[in-house]
Design a protein around this motif. Structure first.
Motif, mmCIF file in Angstrom:
data_model
loop_
_atom_site.group_PDB
_atom_site.id
_atom_site.type_symbol
_atom_site.label_atom_id
_atom_site.label_comp_id
_atom_site.label_asym_id
_atom_site.label_seq_id
_atom_site.Cartn_x
_atom_site.Cartn_y
_atom_site.Cartn_z
ATOM 1 N N UNK A 28 0.922 3.997 -2.634
ATOM 2 C CA UNK A 28 0.689 5.467 -2.399
ATOM 3 C C UNK A 28 1.912 6.539 -2.888
ATOM 4 N N UNK A 29 3.089 6.355 -2.706
ATOM 5 C CA UNK A 29 4.278 6.450 -3.506
ATOM 6 C C UNK A 29 5.040 6.798 -4.203
ATOM 7 N N UNK A 30 4.974 6.239 -4.911
ATOM 8 C CA UNK A 30 5.895 5.895 -6.303
ATOM 9 C C UNK A 30 5.005 4.549 -7.419
ATOM 10 N N UNK A 31 4.138 3.579 -7.106
ATOM 11 C CA UNK A 31 3.896 3.235 -8.500
ATOM 12 C C UNK A 31 2.265 3.059 -8.084
ATOM 13 N N UNK A 32 1.631 3.316 -8.245
ATOM 14 C CA UNK A 32 0.386 4.194 -8.288
ATOM 15 C C UNK A 32 -0.782 3.204 -8.679
ATOM 16 N N UNK A 33 -2.269 2.602 -8.224
ATOM 17 C CA UNK A 33 -2.825 1.575 -8.964
ATOM 18 C C UNK A 33 -3.893 3.122 -9.316
ATOM 19 N N UNK A 76 0.549 -0.764 0.032
ATOM 20 C CA UNK A 76 -0.379 -0.095 -0.038
ATOM 21 C C UNK A 76 0.808 1.148 0.103
ATOM 22 N N UNK A 77 2.354 1.079 0.364
ATOM 23 C CA UNK A 77 2.690 2.330 0.998
ATOM 24 C C UNK A 77 3.965 2.792 -0.289
ATOM 25 N N UNK A 78 4.168 1.728 -1.080
ATOM 26 C CA UNK A 78 4.601 1.966 -2.651
ATOM 27 C C UNK A 78 3.577 2.336 -3.238
#
Lengths: 437, 197
Positions: free
Chosen positions: A154-159, A150-152
């Motif tokens: 939110x910060x870098x690889x958005x869904x 969820x963190x990655x």
């Protein structure tokens, strides 16, 4: 107490509340009279259910528990990625619902105690109900992907599959990308929210790139071998984005040919597939999905991670007096779409009100319509009418289907306008009409 | 011609109602009508300019339109031809009577005042006889024009004029006359209808 004054809090229950002096472990008693319906989730499903319960019986108390102050619609959020729509245009507050006499509690529901008939919340203690409707939307199966959580995301690889901050992040990444860059869209396995969504997204991003960064490419890595409205999307890709030529802006890799992904190296923006690795400049992984968290916490899910329901009423087959609607429910053959959630919410609202009055639920009837915009003047759709065969929801034979492949350019342009008008109407149905249309 | 089409539609429906009606019986008028609101607005008053309001529409017009959508080569549309086929004649009647009793909400629309003024004159001369009360009336098989969304009215008149949708003989004659008198008649008329809220 997340914006709720003590006074409002007491009003929530029509004065029948037992409020502790600390205000943390309150047990709100069910209202007298027609009863109290607590709805978990203020998306299209939850908001529509609240509206239609009030329409059916204004005496029923309705409380929505929803953490967000504003709801951003997933539908039309692909137009934000293109730059054709602003976040404000897909943003809906809860004032319209409040003016319909519905109480909004901005909080997280953490658990449903179906025996004691109360919902536990993070900040508002327990809220008692006579009937509970759960419309939690989807959560993601992070465990299926190495290097993604969820963190990655939110910060870098958005869904960007729940519209909101991630929609903005993905838009910014597209704006910052150099001409000639590669956008990777990883499309999830079935079943998932908005089956045509990833492919509409490829069109909306391609339309933006065509105008602003024409040397760029979009690579769709698909967990599946076929997808919703595939013939029409393929035709649209050919018509607008050079698909099938050496100069195609879009490439689609199906699951059987390496489209299935296993993880991501967020630092280098490299997607790890089960066959190859793919380096992207912007990486949009839409993970595999399951019912929203509260459904799991409350024992409403089956072994596949979705909520089985009585398809006549949408009451959970696992817990009495708890109903599940929208993306989280097993409503097949209906897709997980906003229109389906809107339609299911009305069937459920009617069944809940009937049950509060000790009556049998009426005969359900449902509709789904789902538009996708391929280019500014090129829209397509799928539609279906559903009824109930005594045991489950079924498609009405002879109804529905796709936009014909040979539909005229004029009708395809109208479908875009229909999509925009549908957006106005379905959001008004759920949240109340905007002051300006 | 019109009648034949209706008969044909009824025949089609006869076949459909076998599969259309579930074992569970027929849904209520309200339940059926509620499924329309997602596109046509709450109680049939649309807030989207490409999708018409269906509130207050005469039951006759509603029934005829839905049957026509079900007919092969019937009324021209992409979505409604697919949706209409999902309902039996009985279900359509229930919806028709439900919406006929609802009041149509009219919204302020942009319009050209000069065109609207000229449109009123054209309306009085060519349209008022069937579309009474300045197009507000929903008598018999006349659709409501006053306050209907102009984007939708433009689509409709384009379809009529370009032959994609069939006009009644009466209407065909009047439209022809109006356009002969003023080439810009349709735009003026639509501005007039859009000016009423």
């Amino acid at each position: 107490m997340s914006g709720i004054s003590r006074r409002n809090f007491i009003q929530l229950t029509g004065g029948a509340a037992a409020v502790s002096t600390l205000g943390v472990s309150n047990i709100l008693m069910a209202g007298k009279g027609a009863g109290h319906v607590v709805i978990i989730g203020g998306g299209i499903g939850g908001a529509t259910a609240a509206h239609y319960i009030k329409r059916a019986d204004p005496k029923v108390q309705v409380t929505i528990i929803e953490p967000k102050k504003d709801y951003f619609t997933g539908f039309m959020s692909n137009e934000v990625l293109n730059g054709h729509r602003t976040m404000d245009q897909i943003k809906f507050g809860y004032k319209g619902l409040e003016s319909r006499g519905i109480k909004i509690v901005h909080d997280y529901a953490t658990n449903i105690d179906a025996k004691a008939k109360k919902v536990a919340t993070k900040a508002n203690g327990n809220i008692a109900y006579d009937r509970c409707i759960v419309s939690p939307g989807v959560d993601f199966k992070w465990e299926m992907y190495e290097g993604l959580d969820a963190k990655i995301s939110a910060e870098k690889i958005p869904h960007a599959w729940n519209a909101g901050p991630q929609t903005i992040l993905l838009r910014k990444q597209l704006e910052a990308m150099k001409d000639g860059g590669t956008v990777i869209i990883a499309a999830p396995p079935n079943p998932f929210r908005c089956p045509p969504g990833p492919y509409e997204r490829s069109c909306q991003i391609a339309d933006y790139l065509k105008q602003h960064k024409p040397k760029s490419k979009i690579l769709i890595l698909d967990a599946k071998d076929k997808f919703s409205k595939q013939g029409l999307f393929t035709q649209g890709w050919e018509r607008h984005y050079g698909y099938g030529t050496d100069n195609s802006m879009i490439e689609w890799v199906k699951g059987a040919e390496g489209g299935i992904i296993e993880g991501v190296d967020a630092k280098t923006s490299t997607v790890i597939g089960n066959v190859d690795e793919y380096k992207g400049d912007v990486v949009n992984i839409i993970p595999a999905q399951k019912a929203g968290k509260i459904a799991f916490a409350s024992g409403l899910t089956n072994d596949k991670g979705w909520c089985p329901v009585n398809q006549k009423t949408f009451e959970s087959t696992l817990h009495k007096d708890v109903y599940v609607i929208g993306d989280a429910s097993v409503a097949s053959p209906m897709p997980k779409s906003a229109y389906a959630a809107n339609s299911q919410a009305k069937v459920c609202a009617s069944a809940v009100v009937a049950s509060l009055h000790g009556k049998k639920a009426g005969i359900p009837t449902l509709v789904n319509t789902c538009y996708s915009i391929l280019a500014p003047k090129d829209g397509i759709s799928v539609a279906m009418v559903y009824n109930f065969d005594g045991k489950k929801i079924q498609k009405v034979k002879g109804s529905g289907g796709l936009t014909p492949m040979d539909s005229s350019p004029e009708m395809r342009a109208r479908e875009v306008q229909y999509a925009y008008s549908w957006f106005n109407n379905v959001t008004a149905d759920a949240f109340g009409a905007r002051s300006s249309i | 011609m019109k009648l034949n089409k209706k008969v044909l539609a009824l025949l089609v429906l006869g076949g459909l109602s076998v599969s259309g009606n579930s074992m569970a019986g027929t849904a209520s008028a309200e339940a059926l009508a509620n499924t329309c609101a997602g596109c046509h607005g709450i109680d049939g008053s649309s807030t989207g300019p490409a999708i018409p309001s269906i509130a207050e529409m005469s039951a006759e017009y509603f029934n005829e339109a839905m049957l026509d959508y079900q007919t092969k080569d019937g009324r021209y549309n992409t979505i409604m031809t697919r949706i209409a086929k999902g309902y039996s004649e009985e279900e359509i009647k229930l919806m028709a009577d439900y919406f006929a009793k609802k009041k149509m909400a009219r919204y302020v629309q942009k319009f050209d005042a000069e065109q609207a003024k000229a449109g009123k004159e054209l309306h009085d001369k060519y349209c008022e006889k069937c579309h009474e009360d300045g197009g507000r009336s929903a008598e018999d098989d006349a659709g409501i024009l006053a306050g209907q969304w102009t984007t939708y009215l433009h689509y409709t008149m384009d379809d009529y004029i370009e032959g994609r949708r069939e006009m009644t003989k009466k209407m065909k004659k009047k439209v022809k006359k109006a356009m002969k008198a003023d080439a810009d008649a349709m735009s003026k008329l639509i501005n007039y209808y859009g000016s009423q809220n």
